[in-house]
Design a protein around this motif. Structure first.
Motif, PDB file in Angstrom:
ATOM      1  N   GLY A 529      46.913  51.318  44.891  1.00  0.00           N
ATOM      2  CA  GLY A 529      46.760  51.756  46.277  1.00  0.00           C
ATOM      3  C   GLY A 529      48.051  52.024  47.007  1.00  0.00           C
ATOM      4  O   GLY A 529      48.036  52.371  48.191  1.00  0.00           O
ATOM      5  N   ASP A 530      49.212  51.879  46.340  1.00  0.00           N
ATOM      6  CA  ASP A 530      50.501  52.082  46.990  1.00  0.00           C
ATOM      7  C   ASP A 530      51.255  53.176  46.255  1.00  0.00           C
ATOM      8  O   ASP A 530      51.087  53.367  45.054  1.00  0.00           O
ATOM      9  CB  ASP A 530      51.303  50.776  46.983  1.00  0.00           C
ATOM     10  N   ASN A 531      52.108  53.892  46.986  1.00  0.00           N
ATOM     11  CA  ASN A 531      52.912  54.931  46.347  1.00  0.00           C
ATOM     12  C   ASN A 531      54.097  54.365  45.575  1.00  0.00           C
ATOM     13  O   ASN A 531      54.789  55.102  44.878  1.00  0.00           O
ATOM     14  CB  ASN A 531      53.428  55.925  47.404  1.00  0.00           C
ATOM     15  N   ASP A 532      54.364  53.075  45.698  1.00  0.00           N
ATOM     16  CA  ASP A 532      55.477  52.415  45.028  1.00  0.00           C
ATOM     17  C   ASP A 532      54.954  51.674  43.798  1.00  0.00           C
ATOM     18  O   ASP A 532      54.169  50.724  43.915  1.00  0.00           O
ATOM     19  CB  ASP A 532      56.145  51.441  45.992  1.00  0.00           C
ATOM     20  N   LEU A 533      55.397  52.091  42.603  1.00  0.00           N
ATOM     21  CA  LEU A 533      54.927  51.445  41.377  1.00  0.00           C
ATOM     22  C   LEU A 533      55.357  49.984  41.300  1.00  0.00           C
ATOM     23  O   LEU A 533      54.708  49.189  40.616  1.00  0.00           O
ATOM     24  CB  LEU A 533      55.450  52.196  40.143  1.00  0.00           C
ATOM     25  N   ASN A 534      56.433  49.622  42.002  1.00  0.00           N
ATOM     26  CA  ASN A 534      56.872  48.228  41.985  1.00  0.00           C
ATOM     27  C   ASN A 534      55.907  47.317  42.738  1.00  0.00           C
ATOM     28  O   ASN A 534      55.912  46.098  42.538  1.00  0.00           O
ATOM     29  CB  ASN A 534      58.271  48.107  42.572  1.00  0.00           C
ATOM     30  N   LYS A 535      55.089  47.895  43.596  1.00  0.00           N
ATOM     31  CA  LYS A 535      54.089  47.118  44.323  1.00  0.00           C
ATOM     32  C   LYS A 535      52.710  47.237  43.679  1.00  0.00           C
ATOM     33  O   LYS A 535      51.858  46.370  43.860  1.00  0.00           O
ATOM     34  CB  LYS A 535      54.019  47.591  45.780  1.00  0.00           C
ATOM     35  N   ASP A 536      52.487  48.320  42.952  1.00  0.00           N
ATOM     36  CA  ASP A 536      51.207  48.508  42.266  1.00  0.00           C
ATOM     37  C   ASP A 536      51.148  47.643  41.005  1.00  0.00           C
ATOM     38  O   ASP A 536      52.146  47.064  40.580  1.00  0.00           O
ATOM     39  CB  ASP A 536      51.019  49.984  41.885  1.00  0.00           C
TER      40      ASP A 536
END
Length: 593
Positions: A529-536
């Motif tokens: 759900g996030d554009n940042d893979l580090n948060k996904d």
């Protein structure tokens, strides 16, 4: 030749480009070589357009990013969905060669129009920076949008109708028999090798030219490649073997069988007859191989010998044609998950590459993330010749099968490897994320090299080698091995191969939405759900796909066993003597998996 004459033609009759009976000089690998050149050229042209189309739509026509993405996915979906139309027109009315020439010309017209629009400033929006919104970022509309969509869907119409026919037409160049079967298997391997060469060329050289010199040059190169392939295809007309079309022998007979089956759903089949289909005069499918038909007992027949309306009475050939179609649908369904995985490698894996170190040490050269899609095809450039020259001869000695490995066996190996590709992708993403997001109090580690993505692309390339080549050969054999009208359904069956791609991409969109919805909660977005893979949590999503691939593989084993049940020499449960499941190459009597 009218429909009545076509229906009475021998099922294996082939003619030259003038309609005369073929001679020994017609067909063979020499004729197939012209088709292979055309196939590679068409593949490169289509890949060159699709790989960087979003750059043109977003950067030069100024569509908002979500709408630009929809334009691209709708275009790709349309190409694959139109494949059955091309197969139907070829098998029923126009024939393969005419269909290829006509719709390749349509595709070429669309590419030329795209190149013209990309070259002329008056057909594009005024320059602006869509990221900073500096300048006149007005979305293209009116004539500009009309020209673009006409050009784009000319390409989609032409490519969609060409794709199922070019592979089938190459297969038509080989006569039946053991020698023809060996050459046919080699042709399908060469066909896939040409496909890989074209994809690598499009995703590297053409993408580089588009980035360096502009989209007009890229579209122009695509048009030039297709034009050269079209000339190569036309130049081989004098040596081709052509199967005459047989009129409307696909949709109408199939619909008639279903109508008859529904109207007679309460009728009790006569005892002692497993296939009491009405036998029309001249029906070549009535008696084949001593009356044996692999799918005879899988479905109830809807015919008898009492004169009735043609919508309540079907010939044996029509019943066999419909049964064959129904029997292959579960096999097709089991390949959709493979193309769902392909969708991830073309989207999320590219995002992975963008978040990694793209330098090739010790040089300063950086790998463009979009070119990561070329990795499996570059690997296959070496794997396909090794497969044909080493593995197939070894398999022939071990199994005795003419093609070395039966098509259903190839598909099974490929579906098994898909799960390994996703497991590798999940492990690499977990390691990349741990390096980018250190534990509390820890230090951020150095970015992983983009080369860590090679294993997942490599394993998926192996999977494609087995699955896609096996599917092409399997679909072609379904039409060729069934007598009567079904023997002229090669291109229509090949269209299922491309429809599987479309359904796989659609399933990918559904899975992403479902996973996000199921994993969201507590004010937090879902795994993706996030554009940042580090948060996904892309790694967890990959594990879901790996588990789905394993489940799909076991479903395939059941479907393949059911498909082979009732084959000659098999028992009531579909097992051949010795406990092996009868293979698709039934003439050899070998096991499936």
């Amino acid at each position: 030749m009218d429909d009545a004459e076509r229906s009475q033609a021998p099922p294996e009759s082939c003619v030259d480009w003038r309609g005369r009976p073929c001679r020994p000089r017609h067909g063979g690998m020499r004729a197939a070589a012209f088709v292979l050149v055309f196939q590679a050229s068409q593949t490169m042209a289509l890949a060159a357009v699709g790989s960087n189309l979003i750059t043109f739509v977003f950067g030069e026509l100024h569509f908002p990013l979500p709408q630009a993405a929809n334009v691209v996915t709708n275009f790709v979906g349309t190409v694959f969905i139109l494949s059955p139309l091309g197969g139907f027109l070829s098998d029923s009315y126009a024939g393969c060669l005419r269909t290829l020439l006509a719709f390749a010309a349509v595709e070429l017209a669309g590419l030329v129009l795209l190149a013209v629009q990309a070259h002329l400033p008056q057909l594009r929006s005024a320059p602006c920076n869509m990221l900073t919104m500096e300048g006149s970022c007005e979305r293209a509309g009116g004539t500009r949008a009309a020209v673009f969509f006409v050009a784009l869907y000319l390409v989609a119409l032409g490519a969609g109708c060409v794709m199922p026919n070019m592979t089938a037409y190459g297969g038509d160049q080989f006569a039946a028999g053991e020698k023809g079967a060996k050459r046919l298997s080699t042709y399908f391997n060469l066909s896939y090798l040409g496909y890989c060469v074209a994809e690598v060329a499009a995703l590297t050289a053409v993408v580089w030219a588009q980035t360096r010199f502009g989209m007009a040059v890229g579209f122009g190169l695509a048009a030039a490649a297709l034009g050269a392939g079209l000339l190569a295809l036309a130049s081989g007309a004098a040596v081709y073997r052509n199967k005459p079309p047989r009129g409307s022998v696909i949709f109408t007979p199939i619909a008639r069988v279903f109508v008859a089956a529904f109207s007679k759903r309460k009728q009790i089949c006569p005892s002692g007859s497993s296939n009491p289909a009405h036998t029309a005069a001249g029906d070549a499918a009535a008696v084949v191989d001593g009356g044996d038909f692999r799918h005879a007992n899988k479905f109830r027949d809807a015919a008898d010998t009492v004169p009735e309306s043609e919508w309540r009475l079907c010939t044996a050939g029509e019943v066999r044609q419909t049964k064959t179609l129904l029997a292959v649908l579960p096999i097709v369904a089991c390949t959709v998950v493979t193309n769902t995985v392909l969708a991830q490698l073309q989207t999320f894996s590219v995002q992975q590459g963008s978040a990694m170190d793209t330098r090739l040490a010790p040089s300063s050269f950086r790998i463009p993330p979009a070119s990561l899609q070329a990795i499996p095809y570059a690997m296959l450039l070496a794997l396909v010749p090794a497969y044909e020259l080493l593995l197939v001869p070894l398999a022939r000695r071990l199994t005795g099968a003419r093609a070395g490995i039966a098509p259903l066996q190839r598909i099974g190996v490929g579906l098994c490897l898909v799960a390994l590709s996703m497991a590798s992708a999940a492990a690499v993403e977990r390691r990349r994320r741990d390096a980018a997001v250190p534990a509390s109090g820890g230090r951020r580690q150095q970015q992983l090299s983009v080369l860590w993505l090679v294993p997942q692309f490599f394993v998926f390339g192996l999977s494609e080698l087995f699955t896609n080549v096996g599917l092409m050969e399997f679909f072609y054999e379904q039409a060729s091995s069934t007598a009567g009208t079904a023997a002229h359904m090669q291109a229509f069956f090949m269209a299922f191969f491309y429809c599987s791609f479309s359904f796989g991409f659609y399933l990918s969109s559904v899975l992403v939405s479902l996973v996000n919805r199921a994993t969201a909660g507590g004010g937090r977005p879902g795994w993706l759900g996030d554009n940042d893979l580090n948060k996904d949590r892309l790694d967890l999503f990959y594990w879901v796909l790996a588990a789905l691939s394993v489940l799909n593989f076991f479903c395939y084993l059941l479907c393949a066993r059911w498909y082979n049940s009732g084959a000659a020499g098999s028992g009531p449960d579909g097992a051949a003597p010795g406990g092996e499941v009868a293979s698709e190459e039934e003439d050899d009597g070998k096991g499936l998996i």
